[in-house]
Scaffold this active site. Structure first.
Site, mmCIF file in Angstrom:
data_model
loop_
_atom_site.group_PDB
_atom_site.id
_atom_site.type_symbol
_atom_site.label_atom_id
_atom_site.label_comp_id
_atom_site.label_asym_id
_atom_site.label_seq_id
_atom_site.Cartn_x
_atom_site.Cartn_y
_atom_site.Cartn_z
ATOM 1 N N CYS A 1 0.468 3.078 3.574
ATOM 2 C CA CYS A 1 0.902 2.570 4.885
ATOM 3 C C CYS A 1 1.870 1.402 4.803
ATOM 4 C CB CYS A 1 -0.319 2.158 5.701
ATOM 5 S SG CYS A 1 -1.079 0.629 5.121
ATOM 6 N N CYS B 1 0.848 -1.196 0.000
ATOM 7 C CA CYS B 1 0.000 0.000 0.000
ATOM 8 C C CYS B 1 0.885 1.248 0.000
ATOM 9 C CB CYS B 1 -0.893 -0.021 1.233
ATOM 10 S SG CYS B 1 -1.875 1.485 1.425
ATOM 11 N N CYS C 1 -8.717 -5.488 -9.759
ATOM 12 C CA CYS C 1 -8.302 -4.444 -10.699
ATOM 13 C C CYS C 1 -7.815 -3.247 -9.882
ATOM 14 C CB CYS C 1 -9.499 -4.077 -11.575
ATOM 15 S SG CYS C 1 -9.121 -2.882 -12.848
ATOM 16 N N CYS D 1 -5.045 0.868 6.493
ATOM 17 C CA CYS D 1 -5.280 2.322 6.533
ATOM 18 C C CYS D 1 -6.595 2.732 5.877
ATOM 19 C CB CYS D 1 -4.119 3.070 5.871
ATOM 20 S SG CYS D 1 -4.067 2.919 4.069
ATOM 21 N N CYS E 1 -7.423 -1.015 1.562
ATOM 22 C CA CYS E 1 -6.340 -1.536 2.402
ATOM 23 C C CYS E 1 -6.880 -1.794 3.804
ATOM 24 C CB CYS E 1 -5.206 -0.515 2.452
ATOM 25 S SG CYS E 1 -3.935 -0.930 3.657
HETATM 26 ZN ZN LIG Z 1 -2.747 1.068 3.516
#
Ligand SMILES: [Zn+2]
Length: 164
Positions: free
Chosen positions: A83, A80, A151, A131, A128
């Site tokens: 984070c 990510c 996607c 976060c 995510c």
């Molecule tokens: Zn994240």
């Protein structure tokens, strides 16, 4: 002469403009304490690039065929951009031809899936787990063994090549 790709890109750009308008008046609200990593909107704007902020925090969509991660073929981990949570492994990535990095399975527990009815379509948004950053959508037209197509927006992720 307009190519199909140009037309598609224009359509996506138009959707992006609609999204920007829509989310300017309807800020996304996650409850405080919902995620392990939380920042105020002002903090996110400092941490992220404008492009990352638009996708991760405003549920934007990058233009297709723009992310270098779409063509990333090395072994490694996609994390990510907000984070550093590991999200996808390279051996679960496939070329969907859509212009967005696509995977058939996320790392276990790395993402949250939520119903998204924006733009008059019912889709499943992928966030995510750590976060709450918006990553993309998941569709059921992917390859086996899962039949799923995650996607993803490449701008919402970073790639770390495996140490060899
Ligand atoms: Zn994240």
């Amino acid at each position: 002469m307009m190519t199909r790709r140009t037309l598609f890109g224009s359509a996506v750009a138009a959707l992006g403009a609609i999204a920007a308008t829509r989310f300017a008046t309807m800020p996304k609200a996650h409850a405080a304490g919902e995620f392990e990593i939380e920042h105020t909107d002002a903090e996110w704007k400092k941490i992220l690039t404008p492009e990352q902020y638009e996708v991760l925090r405003q549920e934007g969509t990058e233009a297709p065929f723009t992310s270098p991660l779409d063509h990333e073929k090395r072994k490694g981990i996609f994390t990510c951009a907000g984070c550093d949570q590991p999200l996808f492994e390279s051996d679960k990535k496939f070329d969907s031809g859509t212009g967005w990095p696509s995977f058939w399975e996320p790392i276990k527990g790395a993402v949250i899936e939520k119903s998204d009815s924006s733009f008059g379509m019912v889709r499943t948004a992928v966030e995510c787990h750590r976060c709450g950053g918006h990553l993309g959508h998941v569709f059921d037209d992917g390859p086996q063994p899962t039949g799923l197509r995650y996607c993803m927006n490449g701008v919402a992720m970073k790639f770390t090549p495996a140490a060899s």
